[in-house]
Scaffold this motif. Structure first.
Motif, short mmCIF file in Angstrom:
data_model
loop_
_atom_site.label_atom_id
_atom_site.label_comp_id
_atom_site.label_asym_id
_atom_site.label_seq_id
_atom_site.Cartn_x
_atom_site.Cartn_y
_atom_site.Cartn_z
N PHE A 185 -2.01 18.88 3.44
CA PHE A 185 -1.69 19.91 4.42
C PHE A 185 -2.62 21.11 4.27
O PHE A 185 -3.03 21.73 5.27
CB PHE A 185 -0.23 20.34 4.26
N SER A 186 -2.96 21.47 3.04
CA SER A 186 -3.86 22.60 2.80
C SER A 186 -5.24 22.34 3.40
O SER A 186 -5.83 23.23 4.03
CB SER A 186 -3.99 22.88 1.30
N ILE A 187 -5.74 21.12 3.22
CA ILE A 187 -7.04 20.78 3.79
C ILE A 187 -6.97 20.77 5.31
O ILE A 187 -7.85 21.31 5.99
CB ILE A 187 -7.51 19.41 3.26
N ALA A 188 -5.90 20.16 5.86
CA ALA A 188 -5.75 20.10 7.31
C ALA A 188 -5.65 21.51 7.91
O ALA A 188 -6.24 21.79 8.96
CB ALA A 188 -4.51 19.28 7.68
N SER A 189 -4.93 22.40 7.24
CA SER A 189 -4.79 23.77 7.74
C SER A 189 -6.12 24.49 7.74
O SER A 189 -6.46 25.20 8.70
CB SER A 189 -3.77 24.54 6.89
N ALA A 190 -6.89 24.32 6.65
CA ALA A 190 -8.19 24.99 6.57
C ALA A 190 -9.13 24.49 7.66
O ALA A 190 -9.86 25.29 8.29
CB ALA A 190 -8.79 24.76 5.18
N LEU A 191 -9.13 23.17 7.90
CA LEU A 191 -10.03 22.62 8.91
C LEU A 191 -9.55 22.94 10.33
O LEU A 191 -10.38 23.16 11.22
CB LEU A 191 -10.18 21.11 8.72
N CYS A 192 -8.24 22.98 10.53
CA CYS A 192 -7.73 23.39 11.85
C CYS A 192 -8.16 24.82 12.17
O CYS A 192 -8.54 25.13 13.30
CB CYS A 192 -6.20 23.29 11.89
N LYS A 193 -8.07 25.67 11.18
CA LYS A 193 -8.52 27.05 11.39
C LYS A 193 -10.02 27.08 11.70
O LYS A 193 -10.46 27.81 12.60
CB LYS A 193 -8.23 27.89 10.14
N LEU A 194 -10.78 26.27 11.00
CA LEU A 194 -12.23 26.18 11.26
C LEU A 194 -12.48 25.76 12.71
O LEU A 194 -13.31 26.38 13.41
CB LEU A 194 -12.86 25.17 10.30
N PHE A 195 -11.77 24.74 13.18
CA PHE A 195 -11.99 24.23 14.53
C PHE A 195 -11.52 25.22 15.59
O PHE A 195 -12.21 25.45 16.58
CB PHE A 195 -11.26 22.90 14.72
N LEU A 196 -10.34 25.81 15.38
CA LEU A 196 -9.79 26.71 16.40
C LEU A 196 -10.51 28.05 16.47
O LEU A 196 -10.28 28.84 17.39
CB LEU A 196 -8.30 26.94 16.14
N GLN A 197 -11.39 28.30 15.49
CA GLN A 197 -12.17 29.53 15.53
C GLN A 197 -13.64 29.29 15.86
O GLN A 197 -14.36 30.25 16.16
CB GLN A 197 -12.07 30.26 14.19
N ASN A 198 -14.07 28.03 15.84
CA ASN A 198 -15.50 27.76 16.05
C ASN A 198 -15.80 26.73 17.14
O ASN A 198 -16.91 26.73 17.67
CB ASN A 198 -16.13 27.26 14.74
N SER A 199 -14.85 25.88 17.47
CA SER A 199 -15.12 24.78 18.41
C SER A 199 -14.94 25.27 19.85
O SER A 199 -13.96 24.95 20.53
CB SER A 199 -14.18 23.60 18.12
N THR A 200 -15.90 26.02 20.32
CA THR A 200 -15.81 26.63 21.64
C THR A 200 -15.94 25.62 22.77
O THR A 200 -15.68 25.95 23.93
CB THR A 200 -16.89 27.71 21.80
N GLN A 201 -16.36 24.39 22.46
CA GLN A 201 -16.44 23.35 23.48
C GLN A 201 -15.20 22.44 23.49
O GLN A 201 -15.16 21.45 24.21
CB GLN A 201 -17.68 22.48 23.27
N LEU A 202 -14.19 22.79 22.70
CA LEU A 202 -12.99 21.96 22.59
C LEU A 202 -12.26 21.88 23.92
O LEU A 202 -11.98 22.90 24.56
CB LEU A 202 -12.06 22.56 21.53
N LYS A 203 -11.97 20.65 24.36
CA LYS A 203 -11.27 20.40 25.62
C LYS A 203 -9.88 19.81 25.40
O LYS A 203 -8.95 20.17 26.11
CB LYS A 203 -12.09 19.44 26.50
N PHE A 204 -9.75 18.90 24.44
CA PHE A 204 -8.48 18.22 24.18
C PHE A 204 -7.94 18.65 22.82
O PHE A 204 -8.60 18.46 21.80
CB PHE A 204 -8.64 16.70 24.18
N LEU A 205 -6.74 19.21 22.82
CA LEU A 205 -6.08 19.61 21.57
C LEU A 205 -4.79 18.81 21.47
O LEU A 205 -3.84 19.03 22.23
CB LEU A 205 -5.79 21.11 21.58
N LEU A 206 -4.75 17.87 20.52
CA LEU A 206 -3.66 16.90 20.44
C LEU A 206 -2.98 16.99 19.08
O LEU A 206 -3.56 16.61 18.06
CB LEU A 206 -4.20 15.47 20.65
N PHE A 207 -1.77 17.49 19.08
CA PHE A 207 -0.94 17.45 17.88
C PHE A 207 -0.01 16.26 18.03
O PHE A 207 1.01 16.32 18.72
CB PHE A 207 -0.15 18.75 17.71
N ASN A 208 -0.41 15.15 17.42
CA ASN A 208 0.29 13.89 17.65
C ASN A 208 0.49 13.14 16.34
O ASN A 208 -0.05 13.50 15.30
CB ASN A 208 -0.48 13.02 18.65
#
Length: 484
Positions: A185-208
């Motif tokens: 969970f710690s790794i997933a949280s760190a990477l989610c924060k990385l993506f949600l702050q840097n992935s400006t081309q993100l189109k699909f956000l899927l919490f599944n």
């Protein structure tokens, strides 16, 4: 002195000549045909269609320009091809080393503060994974910037596959299961924060989730600790949001949904599948706020709404998206008189799916579906003697069946039902039937050979397992047709 002047003149003329040659070479180089990046990427994408994505790695070495055009394709969704199709969670990758290398690269994209914060959370003395977080190194590209689709289940699978293969023995795995989950969970949280702050081309956000058991997920990340200024550019570009089959364990989901409703206005596809016991007024209000904040909503799916929770959802859909919504999928939904009265007013619907819904006894003569122009209709019920659902189906077919090209039903194969389809649905080209004899349907339809369209009708069977209880359950969510 004249000799020196002559030598200087010769040298100057020599360099002048060299300069002219250099400029000429530059001009010739500039005249070389270089395709625009859009064309290059279309060619590379076509290469993937006719061959294998792995072939693109060879193109990275051609030159810098080719490399810069291949990188965005390879990194727009690097998780997609890591795992074989499976309903089981934590499915081993075809090559776990690829998972580890991918994770290592993304961890290296963390800034120093986030990297050392993550490192401090992973207690090396316990070794639940026998893991070693890779040393940070400077990456050549900002890889998170190219990400266009983020699936939380794929991210979690990547983390487990990367580190669980290095377990020293099964005893350490069993004795440190909770610590193992905490570190994942710690790794997933760190990477989610990385993506949600840097992935400006993100189109699909899927919490599944990819399994029917959600105990493996501790929680979704808490985005309260994210910088709102940095997540706004990412969330503002999302076009599809999904929250599906994940057990709600804290208020993190409300924080996430509230942020979506504030910063995301371009979503055209929303999908919610949450356990019926997890719904409450706050959660329904958050979902309604997301619906209201979108400019154009095209597809909406939701499951497991009891009591009068459907009313707020339907009111939001009608008041803000009645002119754009073309696909509506409802599963295990209880209709009230209000929500059922709104349904016929969504006149731009092209696809309507009703799976195991109830409350149709609230339907009255004011429910007029003649303004519907449906192309695809699918209505199934777990209850074999569901008169309410059958009556709704008959009303839909009588009033709007002429526009249908696909129909999905669970009716008994008899002359009465076949006549209903023939009389009210003259334009269908695909008929989906549930748990019935396919040959029987085809033979009985062939007896109506005078109907011209029968020759081109494609009848397909949907094999399902009926539940032993009428109580809505997430375990039955996968029992319906995927062809639609």
């Amino acid at each position: 002195m004249p000799t020196i002047c002559f030598i200087i003149k010769v040298i100057i003329n020599f360099y002048k000549h060299k300069t002219k040659e250099s400029k000429l070479n530059e001009k010739l180089h500039d005249r070389q045909i270089v395709l625009p990046s859009d064309c290059m990427q279309k060619i590379f994408k076509y290469t993937i269609q006719i061959s294998n994505k792995k072939n693109l790695f060879k193109l990275l070495l051609v030159n810098k320009y080719w490399c810069e055009n291949v990188i965005p394709i390879l990194w727009n969704n690097p998780f997609r091809d890591l795992f074989p199709p499976s309903i089981l969670r934590h499915t081993p990758s075809r090559d776990p080393r690829i998972c580890y290398n991918l994770l290592r690269t993304y961890i290296s994209c963390l800034d120093n503060d986030e990297y050392y914060l993550l490192f401090s959370k992973l207690n090396p003395s316990l070794h639940p994974f026998d893991m070693e977080i890779p040393n940070s190194f400077k990456t050549l590209y900002n890889y998170p910037n190219y990400l266009k689709e983020l699936s939380y289940s794929d991210l979690e699978n990547t983390i487990y596959t990367s580190f669980m293969i290095n377990l020293k023995n099964s005893n350490s795995k069993n004795s440190n299961f909770q610590q193992e989950k905490y570190q994942a969970f710690s790794i997933a949280s760190a990477l989610c924060k990385l993506f949600l702050q840097n992935s400006t081309q993100l189109k699909f956000l899927l919490f599944n989730s990819s399994s029917t058991c959600n105990d493996s997920i501790m929680d979704i990340p808490n985005i309260k600790r994210y910088n709102n200024i940095t997540i706004k550019p990412v969330l503002s570009n999302i076009t599809k949001f999904q929250f599906k089959d994940i057990k709600i364990r804290s208020n993190n989901i409300l924080t996430l949904l509230n942020s979506i409703s504030i910063y995301s206005t371009k979503i055209n596809h929303l999908d919610f599948k949450i356990d019926s016991k997890d719904y409450n007024n706050d959660l329904i209000q958050s979902i309604s706020n997301i619906i209201k904040s979108q400019k154009q909503l095209f597809e909406f799916n939701i499951s497991n709404l009891k009591d009068n929770f459907s009313e707020s959802i339907f009111l939001s859909l009608f008041s803000h998206h009645k002119s754009t919504l073309f696909s509506l999928k409802l599963q295990n939904i209880h209709f009230t008189k209000l929500s059922l009265s709104i349904l016929p007013n969504l006149i731009n619907l092209k696809n309507l799916y009703l799976f195991n819904c109830n409350g149709f006894n609230n339907m009255d003569i004011t429910n007029d579906f003649r303004n519907f122009n449906l192309r695809k209709l699918q209505i199934f019920s777990e209850n074999d003697n569901d008169v309410e659902t059958r009556n709704l189906l008959l009303q839909l077919l009588k009033q709007s069946g002429s526009s249908l090209i696909q129909l999905g039903i669970d009716l008994v194969c008899n002359k009465e039902n076949i006549d209903i389809i023939l009389n009210y649905c003259p334009n269908i080209i695909v008929l989906f039937i549930m748990n019935n004899d396919l040959m029987e349907w085809r033979e009985k339809f062939n007896t109506h050979s005078k109907k011209v369209f029968i020759k081109n009708l494609n009848i397909k069977r949907i094999i399902t397992t009926k539940s032993t209880t009428s109580k809505p359950s997430n375990n039955n969510n996968n029992r319906y047709c995927k062809e639609f």
